[in-house]
Design a protein around this motif. Structure first.
Motif, PDB file in Angstrom:
ATOM      1  N   TYR A 111     -72.192  33.397  14.556  1.00 50.49           N
ATOM      2  CA  TYR A 111     -71.696  32.269  13.770  1.00 50.49           C
ATOM      3  C   TYR A 111     -71.648  31.033  14.671  1.00 50.49           C
ATOM      4  N   PHE A 115     -53.570  21.726  21.732  1.00 51.78           N
ATOM      5  CA  PHE A 115     -53.809  21.899  20.306  1.00 51.78           C
ATOM      6  C   PHE A 115     -53.506  23.331  19.879  1.00 51.78           C
ATOM      7  N   VAL A 155     -59.099  17.598  16.203  1.00 51.94           N
ATOM      8  CA  VAL A 155     -60.426  18.179  16.081  1.00 51.94           C
ATOM      9  C   VAL A 155     -60.633  18.605  14.624  1.00 51.94           C
ATOM     10  N   SER A 206     -72.913  28.123   5.925  1.00 51.66           N
ATOM     11  CA  SER A 206     -71.979  28.964   5.175  1.00 51.66           C
ATOM     12  C   SER A 206     -70.803  28.164   4.636  1.00 51.66           C
ATOM     13  N   GLU A 207     -70.446  27.101   5.311  1.00 50.84           N
ATOM     14  CA  GLU A 207     -69.395  26.229   4.808  1.00 50.84           C
ATOM     15  C   GLU A 207     -69.540  24.854   5.452  1.00 50.84           C
ATOM     16  N   PHE A 210     -63.215  20.262  11.586  1.00 51.43           N
ATOM     17  CA  PHE A 210     -64.365  21.102  11.265  1.00 51.43           C
ATOM     18  C   PHE A 210     -65.422  20.299  10.512  1.00 51.43           C
ATOM     19  N   SER A 232     -70.222  25.258   9.373  1.00 51.78           N
ATOM     20  CA  SER A 232     -70.474  26.560   9.980  1.00 51.78           C
ATOM     21  C   SER A 232     -71.829  27.065   9.505  1.00 51.78           C
ATOM     22  N   TYR A 239     -55.334  25.688  22.454  1.00 47.74           N
ATOM     23  CA  TYR A 239     -56.345  25.122  23.341  1.00 47.74           C
ATOM     24  C   TYR A 239     -55.721  23.994  24.147  1.00 47.74           C
ATOM     25  N   PHE A 282     -57.125  22.578  13.060  1.00 37.71           N
ATOM     26  CA  PHE A 282     -56.349  22.163  14.222  1.00 37.71           C
ATOM     27  C   PHE A 282     -55.138  21.332  13.799  1.00 37.71           C
ATOM     28  N   GLY A 283     -54.092  21.419  14.627  1.00 42.55           N
ATOM     29  CA  GLY A 283     -53.019  20.450  14.540  1.00 42.55           C
ATOM     30  C   GLY A 283     -53.444  19.157  15.222  1.00 42.55           C
ATOM     31  N   TYR A 337     -70.876  26.678  14.874  1.00 40.82           N
ATOM     32  CA  TYR A 337     -70.044  25.653  14.262  1.00 40.82           C
ATOM     33  C   TYR A 337     -70.236  24.311  14.968  1.00 40.82           C
ATOM     34  N   PHE A 368     -68.128  18.780  19.208  1.00 44.05           N
ATOM     35  CA  PHE A 368     -68.052  20.078  19.865  1.00 44.05           C
ATOM     36  C   PHE A 368     -68.848  21.106  19.079  1.00 44.05           C
ATOM     37  N   TYR A 373     -67.805  20.774  15.307  1.00 45.39           N
ATOM     38  CA  TYR A 373     -66.547  20.087  15.076  1.00 45.39           C
ATOM     39  C   TYR A 373     -66.664  18.674  15.626  1.00 45.39           C
ATOM     40  N   TYR A 417     -64.414  33.118  20.336  1.00 39.98           N
ATOM     41  CA  TYR A 417     -64.548  31.807  19.698  1.00 39.98           C
ATOM     42  C   TYR A 417     -64.541  30.806  20.834  1.00 39.98           C
ATOM     43  N   PHE A 470     -54.511  30.108  17.554  1.00 38.13           N
ATOM     44  CA  PHE A 470     -55.068  29.767  18.864  1.00 38.13           C
ATOM     45  C   PHE A 470     -54.266  28.633  19.486  1.00 38.13           C
ATOM     46  N   LEU A 480     -62.448  21.513  25.538  1.00 33.89           N
ATOM     47  CA  LEU A 480     -61.410  22.356  24.938  1.00 33.89           C
ATOM     48  C   LEU A 480     -61.357  23.671  25.714  1.00 33.89           C
ATOM     49  N   LYS A 523     -63.521  29.426  10.550  1.00 36.09           N
ATOM     50  CA  LYS A 523     -63.318  27.990  10.619  1.00 36.09           C
ATOM     51  C   LYS A 523     -61.917  27.730  11.134  1.00 36.09           C
ATOM     52  N   LEU A 524     -61.798  26.883  12.133  1.00 32.11           N
ATOM     53  CA  LEU A 524     -60.491  26.558  12.699  1.00 32.11           C
ATOM     54  C   LEU A 524     -59.944  25.273  12.107  1.00 32.11           C
ATOM     55  N   SER A 534     -67.771  37.081   8.371  1.00 29.10           N
ATOM     56  CA  SER A 534     -66.539  36.387   8.721  1.00 29.10           C
ATOM     57  C   SER A 534     -66.841  34.999   9.231  1.00 29.10           C
ATOM     58  N   ASN A 535     -66.163  34.059   8.712  1.00 28.55           N
ATOM     59  CA  ASN A 535     -66.398  32.663   9.041  1.00 28.55           C
ATOM     60  C   ASN A 535     -65.101  32.088   9.576  1.00 28.55           C
ATOM     61  N   PHE A 576     -65.838  27.171  22.622  1.00 29.40           N
ATOM     62  CA  PHE A 576     -66.320  25.807  22.438  1.00 29.40           C
ATOM     63  C   PHE A 576     -67.149  25.377  23.631  1.00 29.40           C
TER      64      PHE A 576
END
Lengths: 119, 116
Positions: free
Chosen positions: B31, A91, B43, B55-56, B45, B48, A37, A109-110, B33, B91, B35, B105, A35, A45, A106-107, A103-104, B107
């Motif tokens: 799902y 980003f 940013v 879940s995590e 995490f 979730s 952003y 980021f840089g 989340y 976020f 952040y 996905y 991605f 974002l 999770k991102l 499916s999860n 935000f």
């Protein structure tokens, strides 16, 4: 572990210049998403693009283009003919993907690249 | 274009107080989340949430944090006893099942939390 590296902390250009923002990623997954952003000074974002690991075709959207190269684990972003309104932090992010059955996304980021476009 | 809505946009709280940050995810997303972005940093995490359970979660998400989906539309992040280092932009995001459309996905616009 997932990792995204944006080596350029800050870039400053003059309006109408082209600029490329670099993104290099690390993952053990064979299936993943990438991605970009945009975060303007107001802080939200703004989604720019999502690319899955199956699709290495480059993409162009107006003045924006993206170059995905799986061989070098890079997903670079070019702005053509930059404008002052492009000034923001950009980003790059990588999602892990746990497959079907839940499916999860999770991102990871840089650290972001601050782009300043001067008039 | 569907949106994730976060309230409030800015909250100031005293150290040691409890805060609840609220989010309304996109209605057909499954799902959710949270952040965090400390000022000037990347940013990160936090957690979730799927099917009414976590879940995590990351190392940041310690016992001071909790999440809840109290009524089928809101998704909340609670910080029980805020510390100065909890000051950040938080976020909320939501995503679809399995495949991601262009809006898959998304935000929210963030809640800026300032702990004084």
């Amino acid at each position: 572990a997932q990792k995204v590296t944006q080596a350029q902390t800050e870039i400053s250009v003059v309006e109408k210049e082209d600029v490329t923002l670099d993104c290099v990623y690390e993952t053990r997954d064979t299936t993943y998403y990438l991605f970009w952003y945009k975060q303007p000074p107001s802080g939200e974002l703004v989604f720019l693009i999502r690319r899955n690991s199956f699709d290495e075709q480059n993409e162009i959207s107006g003045r924006y283009s993206w170059n995905f190269q799986k061989s070098t684990s890079s997903f670079n972003f070019t702005i053509t003919a930059s404008q002052v309104v492009d000034s923001a932090v950009y980003f790059c992010a990588l999602s892990d993907y746990f497959g079907s059955g839940g499916s999860n996304y999770k991102l990871t980021f840089g650290k972001g690249t601050l782009l300043t476009v001067n008039p | 274009e569907p949106e994730v809505t976060q309230t409030p946009s800015h909250q100031v709280t005293q150290m040691g107080q409890e805060v609840i940050l609220r989010c309304v995810p996109i209605s057909n997303h499954l799902y959710f989340y949270w952040y965090r972005q400390i000022l000037g940093q990347k940013v990160e995490f936090l957690v979730s949430f799927y099917n009414n359970e976590i879940s995590e979660k990351s190392e940041i998400f310690d016992d001071q944090f909790s999440v809840e989906r109290p009524d089928g539309s809101n998704f909340t992040l609670k910080i029980r006893s805020t510390k100065l280092e909890d000051s950040a932009m938080y976020f909320c995001a939501s995503s679809e099942w399995e495949t991601l459309s262009n809006y898959g996905y998304t935000f929210g616009s963030g809640t800026r939390l300032t702990v004084v």
